[in-house]
Design a protein around this motif. Structure first.
Motif, short mmCIF file in Angstrom:
data_model
loop_
_atom_site.label_atom_id
_atom_site.label_comp_id
_atom_site.label_asym_id
_atom_site.label_seq_id
_atom_site.Cartn_x
_atom_site.Cartn_y
_atom_site.Cartn_z
N GLU A 1 -5.53 -10.60 1.80
CA GLU A 1 -6.21 -9.88 2.88
C GLU A 1 -5.12 -9.28 3.77
O GLU A 1 -4.52 -9.99 4.57
CB GLU A 1 -7.11 -10.83 3.66
N GLN A 2 -4.88 -7.99 3.62
CA GLN A 2 -3.75 -7.35 4.29
C GLN A 2 -3.95 -7.24 5.81
O GLN A 2 -3.02 -7.43 6.58
CB GLN A 2 -3.50 -5.96 3.70
N VAL A 3 -5.16 -6.89 6.21
CA VAL A 3 -5.48 -6.80 7.63
C VAL A 3 -6.75 -7.61 7.88
O VAL A 3 -7.59 -7.75 6.99
CB VAL A 3 -5.68 -5.34 8.11
N CYS B 1 -5.98 1.87 2.84
CA CYS B 1 -4.64 2.49 2.88
C CYS B 1 -3.57 1.52 3.37
O CYS B 1 -2.37 1.82 3.30
CB CYS B 1 -4.66 3.73 3.77
N CYS B 2 -3.97 0.36 3.86
CA CYS B 2 -3.01 -0.66 4.29
C CYS B 2 -2.31 -1.33 3.12
O CYS B 2 -1.26 -1.95 3.29
CB CYS B 2 -3.70 -1.71 5.16
N PHE B 3 -2.88 -1.20 1.91
CA PHE B 3 -2.28 -1.82 0.73
C PHE B 3 -1.29 -0.87 0.08
O PHE B 3 -1.57 0.32 -0.10
CB PHE B 3 -3.36 -2.19 -0.29
N ASP B 4 -0.13 -1.41 -0.29
CA ASP B 4 0.85 -0.61 -1.03
C ASP B 4 0.24 -0.16 -2.35
O ASP B 4 -0.48 -0.91 -3.01
CB ASP B 4 2.12 -1.44 -1.30
N ASN B 5 0.54 1.05 -2.73
CA ASN B 5 0.13 1.56 -4.04
C ASN B 5 -1.39 1.66 -4.19
O ASN B 5 -1.91 1.65 -5.31
CB ASN B 5 0.68 0.64 -5.14
N TYR B 6 -2.13 1.78 -3.08
CA TYR B 6 -3.59 1.81 -3.14
C TYR B 6 -4.13 2.96 -3.97
O TYR B 6 -5.21 2.85 -4.57
CB TYR B 6 -4.18 1.88 -1.72
#
Length: 283
Positions: A129-131, A226-231
Motif C-alpha cells: 500500500e504505497q499511500v 500514479c504513486c506506484f513505480d512503473n504503473y
C-alpha cells in the motif's frame, strides 16, 4: 467455510460446503473504525439466516474496510468469534480481498472504488500500500462518499444545474439542517453521503455528472495509481460499484494518465470465493 467481503455499506457472505457454493447472505457493512464489537455481534446475532448457520461453520474468512491493523482486526474477530463459536476466524483488509479477486498470475495494481477508495500493488505474495486511505473527510477520491459530498455541497452552494436541482428537491426535499444533522451529528456520514449515488447515476449522461466523475476518477488515479513505480507498464484492476457504473468515465480518465485498465468488477465476492475454493477447498 464462510467467506465475507465487507465495505462500509454492506457485507456479502458466501457459505461453501465441500468446495461448492451452498448459500449467500447479505448484512450491513462492518467497519471497525465506525462499529465496535458489540454492534457487529448484535447485528449478526439478530440476523436469523446468519444465526441458523452459526454452528455449521468451521472457518470464517472476513475481509473488510477498516481492517488495517491488528487492533482494528481484533474488534471484528472478537465479534465473529462470539457468533461462530466453533470456527477459526481470519480477519484481513478489504484490499487483500481486492487483490486476490483480481490476481492473474503477475504483479498488478488493484483499486477499490465503492463507498470509499483505496489501492495496492500485489505480486501474488506481497501486498504493498504505497499511500494510505485517508477516509471520507480527507480522501476517498472517486468514491461514492466523495461524489455525494460534491453533490451536496454544490446543492447547498446553489451551483447545481437547474434540472438536477429541481429533481433533487423533488426526490429528497431535505433542508440544510437535515443534511448537517446527517453529516455532522449522526454516525456513518460516509454511508449517508454515498447513498446519493443512485440519484447521481440517474444523471450519468449529464455533462455536470460526467465531468464530476471524470474529475474524481482522475483525482483518485493521480494519488492512488500514479504513486506506484512503473504503473503504466502493469495492469490496473478496479473493483466496486463506482468503477462498474462509471466505466466510461474511468476509462477516459485512465487513458489521459496512460494507465492500462485491467479487470473492472462490480463485486469481488465471486472471484474471492473462487480463490478460496481453489486454495482452501478442504475447509
Amino acid at each position: 467455510m464462510l467467506i465475507a467481503e465487507s465495505g462500509s455499506t454492506k457485507t456479502d457472505w458466501v457459505l461453501v460446503k465441500n468446495g461448492v457454493v451452498y448459500k449467500r447472505y447479505k448484512t450491513m457493512g462492518y467497519n471497525p473504525f465506525f462499529h465496535n464489537e458489540t454492534i457487529i455481534y448484535n447485528s449478526i446475532k439478530q440476523d436469523r439466516k446468519m444465526q441458523s448457520i452459526s454452528n455449521q461453520v468451521d472457518y470464517v474468512y472476513f475481509y473488510g474496510a477498516g481492517c488495517s491493523s491488528n487492533e482494528l482486526n481484533a474488534i471484528v474477530e472478537k465479534a465473529l468469534q462470539r457468533v461462530f463459536t466453533k470456527a477459526s476466524i481470519l480477519v484481513d483488509h478489504d484490499l487483500l480481498a481486492c487483490a486476490l479477486a483480481t490476481y492473474q498470475g503477475e504483479p498488478a495494481i488493484s483499486c477499490i472504488l465503492g463507498t470509499g477508495s483505496n489501492s495496492c500493488l500485489f505480486d501474488g505474495e506481497n501486498l504493498i500500500e504505497q499511500v494510505p486511505a485517508l477516509g471520507y473527510i480527507l480522501g476517498d477520491e472517486g468514491s461514492g462518499s466523495y461524489y455525494g459530498k460534491k453533490l451536496i455541497s454544490d446543492y447547498l452552494y446553489n451551483k447545481l444545474p437547474e434540472e438536477i436541482k429541481t429533481q433533487f428537491n423533488t426526490t429528497f426535499g431535505i433542508s440544510k439542517a437535515e443534511i448537517f444533522d446527517n453529516v455532522y451529528m449522526k454516525p456513518h456520514a460516509n454511508v449517508y453521503l454515498a447513498s446519493f449515488m443512485r440519484f447521481i447515476s440517474s444523471f450519468s449522461e449529464h455533462e455536470y455528472v460526467d465531468q464530476m466523475v471524470k474529475t474524481g476518477m482522475k483525482h483518485f488515479m493521480s494519488n492512488h495509481v500514479c504513486c506506484f513505480d512503473n504503473y503504466s507498464n502493469m495492469k490496473v484492476h478496479f473493483i466496486g460499484s463506482m468503477s462498474f457504473v462509471f466505466e466510461k468515465q474511468l476509462r477516459f480518465s485512465a487513458n489521459e494518465l496512460n494507465i492500462p485498465v485491467g479487470k473492472i468488477i462490480k463485486q469481488p465476492i465471486d472471484n474471492l470465493v473462487n480463490y478460496h475454493i481453489k486454495y482452501y477447498s478442504n475447509n
